[in-house]
Write a protein that holds these residues in place. Structure first.
Motif, PDB file in Angstrom:
ATOM      1  N   GLN A  80      23.405 -21.210 -18.080  1.00  0.00           N
ATOM      2  CA  GLN A  80      23.063 -20.436 -16.888  1.00  0.00           C
ATOM      3  C   GLN A  80      21.829 -19.565 -17.135  1.00  0.00           C
ATOM      4  O   GLN A  80      20.926 -19.482 -16.291  1.00  0.00           O
ATOM      5  N   GLU A  81      21.776 -18.947 -18.324  1.00  0.00           N
ATOM      6  CA  GLU A  81      20.605 -18.147 -18.674  1.00  0.00           C
ATOM      7  C   GLU A  81      19.348 -19.028 -18.711  1.00  0.00           C
ATOM      8  O   GLU A  81      18.272 -18.616 -18.247  1.00  0.00           O
ATOM      9  N   LEU A  82      19.478 -20.235 -19.258  1.00  0.00           N
ATOM     10  CA  LEU A  82      18.346 -21.161 -19.305  1.00  0.00           C
ATOM     11  C   LEU A  82      17.840 -21.452 -17.896  1.00  0.00           C
ATOM     12  O   LEU A  82      16.625 -21.403 -17.629  1.00  0.00           O
ATOM     13  N   ARG A  83      18.732 -21.766 -16.990  1.00  0.00           N
ATOM     14  CA  ARG A  83      18.324 -22.099 -15.624  1.00  0.00           C
ATOM     15  C   ARG A  83      17.657 -20.903 -14.939  1.00  0.00           C
ATOM     16  O   ARG A  83      16.684 -21.063 -14.181  1.00  0.00           O
ATOM     17  N   GLU A  84      18.151 -19.701 -15.192  1.00  0.00           N
ATOM     18  CA  GLU A  84      17.539 -18.507 -14.597  1.00  0.00           C
ATOM     19  C   GLU A  84      16.133 -18.287 -15.143  1.00  0.00           C
ATOM     20  O   GLU A  84      15.201 -17.949 -14.397  1.00  0.00           O
ATOM     21  N   ARG A  85      15.971 -18.493 -16.439  1.00  0.00           N
ATOM     22  CA  ARG A  85      14.641 -18.335 -17.040  1.00  0.00           C
ATOM     23  C   ARG A  85      13.680 -19.402 -16.521  1.00  0.00           C
ATOM     24  O   ARG A  85      12.501 -19.127 -16.273  1.00  0.00           O
ATOM     25  N   GLN A  86      14.165 -20.620 -16.375  1.00  0.00           N
ATOM     26  CA  GLN A  86      13.325 -21.684 -15.833  1.00  0.00           C
ATOM     27  C   GLN A  86      12.917 -21.378 -14.396  1.00  0.00           C
ATOM     28  O   GLN A  86      11.760 -21.583 -14.013  1.00  0.00           O
ATOM     29  N   GLN A  87      13.851 -20.905 -13.608  1.00  0.00           N
ATOM     30  CA  GLN A  87      13.565 -20.564 -12.216  1.00  0.00           C
ATOM     31  C   GLN A  87      12.479 -19.492 -12.145  1.00  0.00           C
ATOM     32  O   GLN A  87      11.528 -19.593 -11.343  1.00  0.00           O
ATOM     33  N   ALA A  88      12.602 -18.460 -12.992  1.00  0.00           N
ATOM     34  CA  ALA A  88      11.613 -17.383 -12.995  1.00  0.00           C
ATOM     35  C   ALA A  88      10.239 -17.900 -13.424  1.00  0.00           C
ATOM     36  O   ALA A  88       9.213 -17.554 -12.826  1.00  0.00           O
ATOM     37  N   ALA A  89      10.200 -18.739 -14.468  1.00  0.00           N
ATOM     38  CA  ALA A  89       8.925 -19.264 -14.950  1.00  0.00           C
ATOM     39  C   ALA A  89       8.251 -20.134 -13.897  1.00  0.00           C
ATOM     40  O   ALA A  89       7.018 -20.164 -13.792  1.00  0.00           O
ATOM     41  N   ARG A  90       9.042 -20.818 -13.098  1.00  0.00           N
ATOM     42  CA  ARG A  90       8.473 -21.723 -12.100  1.00  0.00           C
ATOM     43  C   ARG A  90       8.024 -21.011 -10.830  1.00  0.00           C
ATOM     44  O   ARG A  90       7.014 -21.394 -10.228  1.00  0.00           O
TER      45      ARG A  90
ATOM     46  N   LEU B 151      16.640 -28.182 -22.731  1.00  0.00           N
ATOM     47  CA  LEU B 151      17.480 -28.896 -21.782  1.00  0.00           C
ATOM     48  C   LEU B 151      18.854 -28.251 -21.698  1.00  0.00           C
ATOM     49  O   LEU B 151      19.417 -27.844 -22.723  1.00  0.00           O
ATOM     50  N   ASP B 152      19.380 -28.171 -20.511  1.00  0.00           N
ATOM     51  CA  ASP B 152      20.816 -27.968 -20.360  1.00  0.00           C
ATOM     52  C   ASP B 152      21.483 -29.208 -20.953  1.00  0.00           C
ATOM     53  O   ASP B 152      21.101 -30.342 -20.609  1.00  0.00           O
TER      54      ASP B 152
END
Length: 535
Positions: free
Chosen positions: A27-37, A504-505
């Motif tokens: 979940q943390e990975l996806r949040e960081r990816q969302q912010a970076a994008r 990757l997740d």
């Protein structure tokens, strides 16, 4: 092939604890990816809109065939560098489908400092073009860049793998008949001007697109002349007068339309044939990977449980199942593509090392691509193992792996320490693609071992200098060392530095590998051959 039997009990307390920890990491990975994008200052978004420009990811969406996958690479590059000033290293790279063709995409992100190239931007673009060269992937460049970030020019311009490597790689792509298309949406300044100039085809948007070695401010400073960006390097100048650009476009959508028509004329790739089977989903739910992976780096797990949730039908033909048990080797399929798998189940001893070297030879003999699943603390150390030739045997495995002619793929599933990283096809050994999971750690050794070693060295220095110390000093030095080292070990640090092709997740790994293997088959395999194996 036999179906792997899982020993996992999802009702066990240990499974639930691991699941909660790793689900949170995902979940943390996806949040960081969302912010970076997507997280950008409002002023930058307003500036783009004011110029009538689409955002970089909107351009990408319009370019790709509807409903097709896009494998984005290195989304979190630069996430721990320069206080996050260059999210995603200021560009987007990845593999997608355009007009039915697999292509590598490089898109400048002009919402970050006008798309200026930071050091890690350059590194990311160079890696993107290396992947295109290795896998014979055509490239589509979406250009909108202010050029090199001048405050960091010494880390952008002069060395072998800096900005010049981008244009060297473009030249080699053209030499090898691997096509390139540049869509010029904004400015292509200084070295960036060579991206459309070195592409086989290019399209420039009238009014916003421009290509020049020096923009209006530099021209004024150097010559005293005052000239607009459009007059200096706009669409009409380059499509009517200089011939630098091929097609003028009335708008960004028009440029994308023309670009898709160009790609549609390209000859489809001729895939290198390998053994294929009908693809089917794993028998076990990949979501269970969260409960299989440990909640600390010190704990182990059976890599067969991971394999069972990655491969087609959870089918796996294990090679030498009773010999060298700390390395699991065998054959499986991912999305129908036959692969050989090498997966760590502990430290590499002499027998598991020799087993790995031999299995690598078998995969090469049979033209079978290889997947390395890393969870490795290294090769076994100690007098007994040195006397048995562990260094010599490790060198055999490294030699066999490094000289392989079949495509290699690597996933960092947990630990990657010491020379085990080398034998298991770490970054230095030319995996076509290398991905990491968010629980991953990488270093010369583990954090605890490093802290103890460095603390011991520090205390010996104090003794030599005649400085008294007590137990509290030892604990303080060790804790300070451990904290600094742990940050360098983290998956976010390694992906920030582009030591992988992205985090990757775990549940997305099968699809990422499927796209990667398919892309790798665009290129022919190399010639077999090895160096000297010390027997």
């Amino acid at each position: 092939m036999s179906v792997l039997k899982s020993a996992i009990r999802t009702s066990d307390e240990e499974f639930r604890l691991r699941y909660a920890t790793n689900r949170q990491l995902a979940q943390e990975l996806r949040e960081r990816q969302q912010a970076a994008r997507y997280d950008r200052p409002a002023r930058d978004l307003q500036r783009m809109a004011g110029h009538g420009k689409l955002l970089p990811r909107q351009r990408l969406e319009k370019l790709l065939d509807p409903g097709t996958p896009f494998l984005e690479l290195s989304t979190l590059a630069g996430n721990m560098a320069g206080e996050g000033a260059s999210p995603s290293a200021s560009c987007i790279t990845g593999i997608g489908i355009v007009a039915g063709r697999e292509v590598m995409i490089h898109a400048d992100d002009s919402t970050v400092k006008g798309g200026a190239w930071y050091p890690l931007t350059v590194k990311k673009i160079v890696r993107c073009l290396e992947i295109a060269l290795e896998n014979h992937l055509p490239v589509v460049h979406l250009c909108d860049s202010a050029g090199g970030f001048l405050q960091l020019q010494s880390d952008v311009f002069p060395d072998k793998h800096m900005a010049g490597r981008i244009f060297r790689n473009q030249s080699l792509l053209s030499k090898r008949g691997i096509k390139q298309l540049a869509l010029v949406f904004g400015h292509c300044t200084a070295g960036g001007a060579y991206i459309p100039a070195l592409s086989d085809y290019n399209v420039i948007v009238r009014g916003t697109g421009a290509v020049f070695l020096a923009g209006p401010p530099l021209v004024k400073a150097a010559t005293g002349a005052i000239v607009s960006a459009d007059d200096l390097g706009g669409a009409d100048l380059h499509t009517r007068t200089s011939g630098t650009c091929d097609y003028p476009a009335a708008s960004e959508l028009d440029a994308i339309r023309i670009g898709r028509e160009i790609v549609a004329q390209w000859e489809p790739a001729r895939k290198t044939p390998i053994a294929m089977a009908s693809p089917d989903a794993p028998l076990y739910d990949p979501d269970e990977l969260y409960g299989i992976l440990p909640d600390t780096i010190k704990k182990g797990f059976d890599m067969r449980e991971v394999i069972a949730r990655l491969v087609d039908g959870s089918r796996f033909h294990e090679y030498q199942p009773n010999y060298g048990p700390t390395l699991v080797c065998g054959y499986a399929s991912i999305w129908g593509h036959r692969i050989g798998i090498l997966a760590n189940n502990g430290v590499l001893f002499n027998d598991s090392t020799l087993k790995g070297a031999h299995f690598i030879e078998l995969c090469n003999q049979n033209n079978t691509p290889m997947l390395f699943l890393q969870n490795i603390t290294g090769y076994m150390v100690g007098q007994t193992y040195e006397a048995a030739g562990i260094t010599k045997d490790g060198a055999k495995m490294i030699m066999a792996q490094a000289c392989s002619h079949v495509p290699k793929f690597t996933v960092m599933c947990h630990a990657s320490f010491g020379a085990g990283n080398y034998g298991m096809c770490g970054r230095a050994f030319d995996s076509r693609f290398l991905f990491s999971w968010p629980n991953h750690q990488i270093g010369v050794m583990g954090g605890e071992q490093a802290a103890n070693t460095l603390a011991e060295v520090k205390l010996r220095q104090l003794e030599r200098d005649g400085i008294a110390y007590g137990p509290e000093d030892l604990a303080r030095v060790r804790e300070e060392t451990l904290q600094a080292y742990q940050q360098q070990l983290s998956a976010y640090h390694s992906t920030s530095e582009l030591w992988d092709d992205g985090l990757l997740d775990p549940v997305d790994t099968r699809n990422a590998l499927g796209i990667s293997i398919a892309a790798a088959l665009n290129a022919p395999f190399g010639e077999p051959g090895y160096g000297v194996l010390r027997l």
